[in-house]
Design a protein around this motif. Structure first.
Motif, PDB file in Angstrom:
ATOM      1  N   ALA A 142       0.818  -1.211   0.000  1.00 40.88           N
ATOM      2  CA  ALA A 142       0.000   0.000   0.000  1.00 40.88           C
ATOM      3  C   ALA A 142       0.853   1.262   0.000  1.00 40.88           C
ATOM      4  O   ALA A 142       0.498   2.268  -0.630  1.00 40.88           O
ATOM      5  CB  ALA A 142      -0.947  -0.003   1.202  1.00 40.88           C
ATOM      6  N   LYS A 177      -7.863 -11.845  -4.382  1.00 42.48           N
ATOM      7  CA  LYS A 177      -7.917 -10.711  -3.461  1.00 42.48           C
ATOM      8  C   LYS A 177      -6.889  -9.630  -3.808  1.00 42.48           C
ATOM      9  O   LYS A 177      -7.240  -8.439  -3.882  1.00 42.48           O
ATOM     10  CB  LYS A 177      -7.715 -11.197  -2.023  1.00 42.48           C
ATOM     11  CG  LYS A 177      -7.905 -10.112  -0.966  1.00 42.48           C
ATOM     12  CD  LYS A 177      -9.318  -9.531  -1.005  1.00 42.48           C
ATOM     13  CE  LYS A 177      -9.516  -8.492   0.091  1.00 42.48           C
ATOM     14  NZ  LYS A 177     -10.858  -7.871   0.005  1.00 42.48           N
ATOM     15  N   THR A 181      -7.626  -5.699  -5.005  1.00 46.04           N
ATOM     16  CA  THR A 181      -6.994  -4.537  -4.368  1.00 46.04           C
ATOM     17  C   THR A 181      -6.285  -3.679  -5.401  1.00 46.04           C
ATOM     18  O   THR A 181      -6.411  -2.445  -5.415  1.00 46.04           O
ATOM     19  CB  THR A 181      -5.994  -5.003  -3.294  1.00 46.04           C
ATOM     20  OG1 THR A 181      -6.681  -5.784  -2.318  1.00 46.04           O
ATOM     21  CG2 THR A 181      -5.326  -3.812  -2.623  1.00 46.04           C
ATOM     22  N   TRP A 185      -7.137   0.262  -6.877  1.00 46.94           N
ATOM     23  CA  TRP A 185      -6.173   1.369  -6.993  1.00 46.94           C
ATOM     24  C   TRP A 185      -6.153   1.908  -8.422  1.00 46.94           C
ATOM     25  O   TRP A 185      -6.073   3.124  -8.633  1.00 46.94           O
ATOM     26  CB  TRP A 185      -4.788   0.876  -6.571  1.00 46.94           C
ATOM     27  CG  TRP A 185      -3.678   1.853  -6.793  1.00 46.94           C
ATOM     28  CD1 TRP A 185      -3.443   3.006  -6.101  1.00 46.94           C
ATOM     29  CD2 TRP A 185      -2.639   1.748  -7.772  1.00 46.94           C
ATOM     30  NE1 TRP A 185      -2.317   3.636  -6.587  1.00 46.94           N
ATOM     31  CE2 TRP A 185      -1.807   2.885  -7.609  1.00 46.94           C
ATOM     32  CE3 TRP A 185      -2.330   0.822  -8.754  1.00 46.94           C
ATOM     33  CZ2 TRP A 185      -0.697   3.098  -8.409  1.00 46.94           C
ATOM     34  CZ3 TRP A 185      -1.215   1.035  -9.550  1.00 46.94           C
ATOM     35  CH2 TRP A 185      -0.409   2.168  -9.374  1.00 46.94           C
TER      36      TRP A 185
END
Length: 343
Positions: A142, A177, A181, A185
């Motif tokens: 992240a 998953k 994610t 983004w």
């Protein structure tokens, strides 16, 4: 449950207060239902998401670099379609696989060195002088994603190329998953007005792909893309009965020969299931257009900017020279595609 006093947020800024200037309306042309309507910006357009898929060694990086060149200069003939003289803004290229000296050589080959750090912003995993947010250089992190968002907006990048997904995600590329994610983004970047280009490997699994495109890992990478391009490698061309004879001949020679198949193109439906065959000489930046074929392998007439060289070009040039010397104006219909661009 009771309203408290306002407090300053302790969450560090991700730089998302930065924003891109409004995009030129010409960068979002109307849907194209004929080949003569298609421009570079039907594929690379603000707020869009494109996937470039191909086997190892098929030329994905060279093709993507040439896309960057077309976007930055606007007036160059990209492998397929012209930018019509309109510059789309700055471009970022995130490379996680190519050795640094080769990464720099690729920029030099495609004329990007002259605009490095002004119009072209390249980040290589193997660059010894990377920004602080590049410690992991992984899209699964992240902090890296947030830092990259700030970097892109700060440098006014309208396009970002992520090359390639396997190197940028590792084993996580196979799992649903992390894919969700990452694509969350990507949607965030789209909302900022960026065009995201994912460069991805073709799977080596045997069998018919469930979702039409043989991309490695989750099908979401291609299912959610507005444009999906699959590259056909030289080795595949030599073993492909649907490849035109001129492409098979070029594939047996030095240089890079590719087939560019549009598996999906929402902004330009006319491109769906068509394959464009190109050749790039060693060290060159200008692609030679060879042919375009339909889903049945039959050639389709395509006389846009990157038309085939004509054998009587010298004779035509003599005719133009005589007409110019006589003072007559050459009608636009008699001009070559390149002369029409200048006209």
């Amino acid at each position: 449950i009771f309203k408290g006093p306002n407090k300053a947020s302790n969450v560090p800024s991700t730089g998302q207060s930065c924003s891109l200037p409004p995009a030129d309306p010409a960068l979002t042309p109307p849907l194209a239902y004929s080949l003569d309507m298609v421009t570079l910006y039907h594929i690379i357009r603000p707020g869009s998401f494109a996937a470039l898929v191909g086997p190892k060694g098929s030329g994905k990086t060279q093709f993507a670099m040439s896309v960057c060149r077309g976007v930055i200069y606007g007036n160059t003939t990209w492998p397929l379609f012209s930018g019509n003289g309109i510059s789309a803004g700055n471009v970022a290229y995130i490379d996680a696989e190519t050795p640094y000296d080769e990464f720099c050589a690729n920029q030099q080959q495609h004329g990007l060195t002259e605009v490095r750090d002004t119009r072209f912003f390249g980040l290589s995993r193997f660059d010894p002088h990377l920004p602080d947010f590049c410690n992991t250089f992984s899209l699964t992190d992240a902090v890296f994603r947030e830092g990259l968002t700030t970097y892109l907006l700060k440098n006014k990048c309208r396009v970002v190329v992520l090359d390639n997904l396997t190197a940028l995600m590792g084993d996580a590329v196979h799992h649903g998953k992390p894919a969700e994610t990452l694509l969350g983004w990507v949607k965030e970047l789209q909302r900022h007005g960026l065009c995201v280009v994912l460069v991805h490997h073709k799977t080596t699994d045997v069998g018919t792909p469930q979702h039409g495109v043989q991309a490695r890992g989750s099908h979401l990478y291609t299912t959610l893309a507005r444009t999906v391009i699959t590259l056909v490698s030289s080795a595949e061309i030599l073993n492909n009965s649907l490849a035109p004879e001129i492409a098979q001949t070029k594939a047996a020679q030095d240089g890079l020969t590719v087939g560019v198949r549009f598996d999906a193109s929402k902004p330009a439906p006319v491109l769906d299931k068509k394959s464009f065959w190109l050749h790039l000489p060693f060290g060159g930046s200008e692609w030679e257009f060879l042919s375009v074929t339909g889903v049945d392998g039959k050639e389709i007439e395509f006389a846009q900017v990157c038309s085939k060289p004509e054998p009587d070009l010298i004779a035509k040039d003599e005719l133009f020279r005589e007409e110019r010397e006589s003072g007559d104006v050459v009608p636009p219909s008699q001009l070559s595609p390149d002369e029409n661009v200048v006209y």
